[in-house]
Design a protein around this motif. Structure first.
Motif, PDB file in Angstrom:
ATOM      1  N   GLN A 483      38.776  77.188 -20.296  1.00  0.00           N
ATOM      2  CA  GLN A 483      38.418  76.060 -21.156  1.00  0.00           C
ATOM      3  C   GLN A 483      38.976  74.758 -20.592  1.00  0.00           C
ATOM      4  O   GLN A 483      38.294  73.726 -20.566  1.00  0.00           O
ATOM      5  CB  GLN A 483      38.961  76.287 -22.574  1.00  0.00           C
ATOM      6  N   LEU A 484      40.226  74.800 -20.133  1.00  0.00           N
ATOM      7  CA  LEU A 484      40.848  73.601 -19.562  1.00  0.00           C
ATOM      8  C   LEU A 484      40.111  73.137 -18.315  1.00  0.00           C
ATOM      9  O   LEU A 484      39.789  71.957 -18.158  1.00  0.00           O
ATOM     10  CB  LEU A 484      42.316  73.885 -19.217  1.00  0.00           C
ATOM     11  N   GLU A 485      39.832  74.086 -17.416  1.00  0.00           N
ATOM     12  CA  GLU A 485      39.224  73.716 -16.138  1.00  0.00           C
ATOM     13  C   GLU A 485      37.767  73.297 -16.290  1.00  0.00           C
ATOM     14  O   GLU A 485      37.294  72.418 -15.572  1.00  0.00           O
ATOM     15  CB  GLU A 485      39.356  74.873 -15.146  1.00  0.00           C
ATOM     16  N   SER A 486      37.047  73.910 -17.224  1.00  0.00           N
ATOM     17  CA  SER A 486      35.635  73.545 -17.402  1.00  0.00           C
ATOM     18  C   SER A 486      35.488  72.134 -17.959  1.00  0.00           C
ATOM     19  O   SER A 486      34.484  71.455 -17.703  1.00  0.00           O
ATOM     20  CB  SER A 486      34.931  74.541 -18.320  1.00  0.00           C
ATOM     21  N   ASP A 487      36.500  71.663 -18.713  1.00  0.00           N
ATOM     22  CA  ASP A 487      36.457  70.315 -19.279  1.00  0.00           C
ATOM     23  C   ASP A 487      36.957  69.254 -18.301  1.00  0.00           C
ATOM     24  O   ASP A 487      36.852  68.062 -18.581  1.00  0.00           O
ATOM     25  CB  ASP A 487      37.293  70.244 -20.561  1.00  0.00           C
ATOM     26  N   MET A 488      37.525  69.672 -17.179  1.00  0.00           N
ATOM     27  CA  MET A 488      37.999  68.701 -16.185  1.00  0.00           C
ATOM     28  C   MET A 488      36.817  68.027 -15.491  1.00  0.00           C
ATOM     29  O   MET A 488      35.726  68.595 -15.406  1.00  0.00           O
ATOM     30  CB  MET A 488      38.871  69.394 -15.136  1.00  0.00           C
ATOM     31  N   ASN A 489      37.061  66.832 -14.979  1.00  0.00           N
ATOM     32  CA  ASN A 489      36.041  66.154 -14.185  1.00  0.00           C
ATOM     33  C   ASN A 489      35.865  66.868 -12.852  1.00  0.00           C
ATOM     34  O   ASN A 489      36.810  67.455 -12.315  1.00  0.00           O
ATOM     35  CB  ASN A 489      36.432  64.692 -13.929  1.00  0.00           C
ATOM     36  N   THR A 490      34.670  66.805 -12.320  1.00  0.00           N
ATOM     37  CA  THR A 490      34.386  67.425 -11.023  1.00  0.00           C
ATOM     38  C   THR A 490      34.910  66.537  -9.900  1.00  0.00           C
ATOM     39  O   THR A 490      34.683  65.326  -9.899  1.00  0.00           O
ATOM     40  CB  THR A 490      32.878  67.639 -10.838  1.00  0.00           C
ATOM     41  N   TYR A 491      35.633  67.140  -8.976  1.00  0.00           N
ATOM     42  CA  TYR A 491      36.107  66.392  -7.808  1.00  0.00           C
ATOM     43  C   TYR A 491      34.920  66.167  -6.876  1.00  0.00           C
ATOM     44  O   TYR A 491      34.274  67.115  -6.432  1.00  0.00           O
ATOM     45  CB  TYR A 491      37.214  67.172  -7.092  1.00  0.00           C
ATOM     46  N   LEU A 492      34.622  64.898  -6.606  1.00  0.00           N
ATOM     47  CA  LEU A 492      33.409  64.551  -5.866  1.00  0.00           C
ATOM     48  C   LEU A 492      33.607  64.523  -4.356  1.00  0.00           C
ATOM     49  O   LEU A 492      32.817  63.919  -3.635  1.00  0.00           O
ATOM     50  CB  LEU A 492      32.887  63.187  -6.350  1.00  0.00           C
ATOM     51  N   GLY A 493      34.682  65.136  -3.888  1.00  0.00           N
ATOM     52  CA  GLY A 493      34.897  65.192  -2.449  1.00  0.00           C
ATOM     53  C   GLY A 493      35.803  64.066  -1.978  1.00  0.00           C
ATOM     54  O   GLY A 493      36.313  63.255  -2.754  1.00  0.00           O
ATOM     55  N   THR A 494      35.982  64.005  -0.673  1.00  0.00           N
ATOM     56  CA  THR A 494      36.937  63.068  -0.070  1.00  0.00           C
ATOM     57  C   THR A 494      36.316  61.714   0.250  1.00  0.00           C
ATOM     58  O   THR A 494      36.939  60.901   0.924  1.00  0.00           O
ATOM     59  CB  THR A 494      37.505  63.681   1.224  1.00  0.00           C
ATOM     60  N   PHE A 495      35.111  61.460  -0.237  1.00  0.00           N
ATOM     61  CA  PHE A 495      34.407  60.206   0.081  1.00  0.00           C
ATOM     62  C   PHE A 495      35.258  58.991  -0.288  1.00  0.00           C
ATOM     63  O   PHE A 495      35.529  58.125   0.550  1.00  0.00           O
ATOM     64  CB  PHE A 495      33.068  60.167  -0.653  1.00  0.00           C
ATOM     65  N   ASP A 496      35.676  58.900  -1.553  1.00  0.00           N
ATOM     66  CA  ASP A 496      36.443  57.740  -2.012  1.00  0.00           C
ATOM     67  C   ASP A 496      37.806  57.657  -1.347  1.00  0.00           C
ATOM     68  O   ASP A 496      38.328  56.556  -1.108  1.00  0.00           O
ATOM     69  CB  ASP A 496      36.604  57.780  -3.533  1.00  0.00           C
ATOM     70  N   ASP A 497      38.400  58.803  -1.043  1.00  0.00           N
ATOM     71  CA  ASP A 497      39.713  58.808  -0.397  1.00  0.00           C
ATOM     72  C   ASP A 497      39.622  58.262   1.021  1.00  0.00           C
ATOM     73  O   ASP A 497      40.455  57.444   1.440  1.00  0.00           O
ATOM     74  CB  ASP A 497      40.280  60.230  -0.385  1.00  0.00           C
ATOM     75  N   TYR A 498      38.620  58.721   1.780  1.00  0.00           N
ATOM     76  CA  TYR A 498      38.424  58.184   3.138  1.00  0.00           C
ATOM     77  C   TYR A 498      38.043  56.702   3.089  1.00  0.00           C
ATOM     78  O   TYR A 498      38.462  55.921   3.947  1.00  0.00           O
ATOM     79  CB  TYR A 498      37.334  58.968   3.873  1.00  0.00           C
ATOM     80  N   LEU A 499      37.237  56.319   2.093  1.00  0.00           N
ATOM     81  CA  LEU A 499      36.831  54.915   1.969  1.00  0.00           C
ATOM     82  C   LEU A 499      38.053  54.020   1.757  1.00  0.00           C
ATOM     83  O   LEU A 499      38.154  52.938   2.360  1.00  0.00           O
ATOM     84  CB  LEU A 499      35.853  54.756   0.806  1.00  0.00           C
ATOM     85  N   GLU A 500      38.976  54.472   0.921  1.00  0.00           N
ATOM     86  CA  GLU A 500      40.197  53.695   0.692  1.00  0.00           C
ATOM     87  C   GLU A 500      40.998  53.544   1.982  1.00  0.00           C
ATOM     88  O   GLU A 500      41.480  52.443   2.309  1.00  0.00           O
ATOM     89  CB  GLU A 500      41.047  54.375  -0.385  1.00  0.00           C
ATOM     90  N   GLN A 501      41.149  54.632   2.739  1.00  0.00           N
ATOM     91  CA  GLN A 501      41.888  54.555   4.003  1.00  0.00           C
ATOM     92  C   GLN A 501      41.157  53.683   5.026  1.00  0.00           C
ATOM     93  O   GLN A 501      41.786  52.971   5.818  1.00  0.00           O
ATOM     94  CB  GLN A 501      42.106  55.967   4.562  1.00  0.00           C
ATOM     95  N   PHE A 502      39.836  53.711   4.999  1.00  0.00           N
ATOM     96  CA  PHE A 502      39.033  52.873   5.897  1.00  0.00           C
ATOM     97  C   PHE A 502      39.305  51.394   5.625  1.00  0.00           C
ATOM     98  O   PHE A 502      39.489  50.596   6.556  1.00  0.00           O
ATOM     99  CB  PHE A 502      37.553  53.204   5.695  1.00  0.00           C
TER     100      PHE A 502
END
Length: 652
Positions: A483-502
């Motif tokens: 129940q806890l995990e199904s209500d969590m937001n989906t991790y959309l991958g490393t796109f935003d993380d790499y963009l920040e480092q870029f």
């Protein structure tokens, strides 16, 4: 792989639940029965041959809430045969990395007994996802219970159900014990040490392992820049002649940094078995649609979409929209300069503490507006890229990355370029760079870590109450966990993380010679980034499926492009310095030609350096060549044996 939880399927077989399937609450019983039978059916009958059982929920609110949630697992033998199907590379007894085969399983290092623990949790979940994704339609014309949801022979059943909203989500379950051990070795204790990259890869897969490897490498690579920047900040603050040396060091650093990373990336990828791994055949994206046609590659009927229509959508709608957004970004930039002039005029009229503070307000407001525009544009770019209807996920990602990178580059750096080369105001450039960098870092930490954490805490409390109401005093941790995990937001991958480092790499490589503390600020940001990213992936978002990758993909090209732009920027800044201008007192044209010549020489040096430094270390090249040689020899032996058998058959 070991799991602290287990369930039993309808046949009484106990298995560790690895993946969760959640169907829409109004899903027809006919469709559920058909899907479960397909998942359980033998491979030779076109099934996935996996174990599956519905999540059992009992209690006073059972009739009110009966989620269609199913737990998927597998036998060890099925996982090992699946490892061969997906082409996993594992360490052989001689220390080389080889494609795993079930027949030769005993020859692989760390394979003991029935193979328990041989595959990582991430690999097991990836195998199950692969088997579900490759569950293909056979003779069915439509999904049972849904006559309008047509099925195409040979196409993925799961992706079709996802695209039609029948299958709400598929996600891998966390293993509480493994997660607790990883958390303590990774981020629970603040310590100056390397990250446990092998443990991260073991639990989350190669994609996240490489991201955190890059984040760690980038942070350590910035340390020399940070140490050199501190004395420059303290002793050469107003002496802009001295930033020439810092700019030269900046150019050398940005080139060597990326070339050495390629080698580090190759070493990690070889150790993790993804460097030589063949890319799997890509299935169409769940959101792809079109008219029924013929695929010349697979020979099957499937939805096709004319490339001409897609190109028209890109060039007649997407490109003009991006250009319009760039124009709006530049317009906002000019408003920012008007605000700067207004604040400066107030300060000139009455210079005091409060008016000096007012000088920073326009930059802070502009930094916040930049982040908001980046966020809004990201949603628009995703919508447009979906609307372009790309068939493959790789094509979708490439177009999305290009749209986002172009806008973010202009939106974040246009004002700095304008100040540096149009206004030529180094004091304002230093102030703007510092304000933009610090404000963006604070906003990113709030948006990426603190806000999701706070929202997740609220969701957790609601789920605890709901589960307690459903279960009463009976403790069923698996129900609560799902129940806890199904209500969590989906991790959309490393796109935003790499963009920040870029973008941080851009701040450091483009203009840090004017503001030498930029590297130090990025180091401090990345140290906190490691902990905040680790926390959000472990506890804020759903666990992502493993992504078997051998490098950082298109982001390597993005960083290299930024590095090339940094050459032009730093050479131009050097040309603007009074120290260099003194050598060309009355020959501006000669100065420009000299700067352009130096810039071309440095670019040529970058390309030569990229050619001289091999992307893959020599010892790994030798191992790969040896493996290829042995494969060819084995193939020759197999062919000669087969030919001999045919000849013997003819003579007999």
């Amino acid at each position: 792989m070991q799991s602290s939880l287990s369930v039993s399927d309808s046949d009484g077989s106990s298995f560790a639940p690895l993946v969760v399937l959640e169907l829409a609450e109004n899903t027809e019983a006919e469709a559920i029965t058909w899907l479960l039978n397909r998942i359980k059916d033998k491979q030779q009958n076109g099934g996935a041959e996996l174990l599956v059982e519905q999540l059992q929920v009992s209690g006073q609110d059972e009739q009110k809430r009966s989620p269609k949630v199913f737990l998927v697992g597998s036998t060890w033998q099925r996982l090992l045969s699946g490892a061969e199907d997906v082409g996993l590379f594992k360490e052989f007894y001689d220390g080389t990395m080889r494609g795993f085969t079930y027949a030769n399983r005993e020859s692989f290092k760390d394979f003991e007994g029935d193979g328990d623990g041989f595959l990582s949790i991430a690999e097991c979940q990836y195998i199950i996802k692969h088997e579900l994704d490759t569950l293909r339609a056979k003779g069915e014309k439509y999904v049972p219970g849904y006559p309008k949801v047509k099925l195409y022979p040979g196409k993925s059943v799961i992706r079709r159900l996802q695209s039609k909203g029948i299958l709400v989500q598929v996600f891998p379950l966390h293993d509480k014990e493994e997660l607790k051990r990883l958390s303590f070795s990774w981020y629970r204790k603040i310590k100056l040490s390397y990250q446990p990259l092998d443990d991260i890869r073991h639990y989350f897969g190669e994609g996240l392992g490489l991201y955190f490897g890059f984040l760690e490498y980038f942070t350590f690579a910035l340390v020399p820049m940070a140490f050199i920047g501190i004395p420059y900040y303290l002793f050469a603050w107003e002496d802009y002649d001295r930033y020439v040396l810092f700019a030269v060091f900046n150019l050398l650093w940005s080139t060597v940094f990326l070339e050495v990373w390629k080698r580090c990336s190759a070493q990690l990828a070889y150790r993790w078995g993804t460097l030589s791994r063949k890319k799997a055949f890509e299935e169409p994206r769940p959101g792809f649609h079109g008219v029924l046609g013929f695929n010349p590659v697979t020979g099957r009927e499937e939805p096709v979409y004319p490339n001409t229509k897609r190109q028209l959508r890109i060039y007649l709608v997407s490109v003009p929209f991006v250009l319009l957004c760039l124009y709006l970004s530049l317009h906002v930039m000019m408003i920012y300069f008007d605000m700067e002039n207004w604040a400066l005029s107030i300060y000139d009229e009455d210079p005091n503490f409060w008016t000096s503070v007012l000088l920073f307000i326009p930059s802070i407001i502009y930094a916040v507006v930049i982040e908001l525009m980046n966020l809004l544009y990201r949603y628009a770019a995703e919508f447009l890229t979906h609307w372009e209807n790309h068939r493959l996920e790789s094509s979708f990602q490439n177009h999305l990355v290009l749209k986002v990178l172009v806008f973010n580059f202009v939106n974040c750096f246009a004002s700095l370029f304008y100040i540096a080369f149009v206004m030529q105001d180094m004091v304002l450039l230093r102030q703007s760079l510092a304000t933009l960098l610090i404000t963006s870092q604070i906003l990113n930490q709030v948006m990426e870590a603190f806000l999701p954490y706070w929202l997740q805490r609220r969701r957790n409390k609601k789920v605890h109450k709901r589960v307690k109401r459903m279960m009463g005093d009976k403790e069923l941790p698996l129900v609560e966990q799902i129940q806890l995990e199904s209500d969590m937001n989906t991790y959309l991958g490393t796109f935003d993380d790499y963009l920040e480092q870029f973008l941080l790499f851009g701040y450091v490589s483009l203009f840090s010679c004017v503001y030498p503390l930029a590297a130090l600020l990025v180091v401090l940001n990345n140290v906190t980034e490691v902990y905040s990213d680790a926390f959000k992936i472990c506890h804020v978002f759903k666990r992502p499926f493993s992504e078997p990758t051998s490098d950082i993909g298109v982001w390597q090209l993005a960083f290299e492009t930024m590095s090339a732009i940094a050459v032009v920027t730093n050479c131009a800044l050097i040309g603007l310095s009074p120290q260099v201008k003194a050598y060309f007192p009355e020959a501006e044209t000669q100065l420009i030609l000299t700067v352009v010549a130096v810039e071309h020489i440095i670019l040529a040096f970058k390309f030569v350096l990229a050619f001289v430094i091999p992307d893959v270390p020599k010892h790994i090249q030798i191992k790969l060549a040896k493996l290829e040689f042995e494969s060819l020899e084995a193939l020759k032996k197999k062919v000669s044996t087969y030919t001999g058998c045919i000849l013997l058959g003819l003579y007999d």
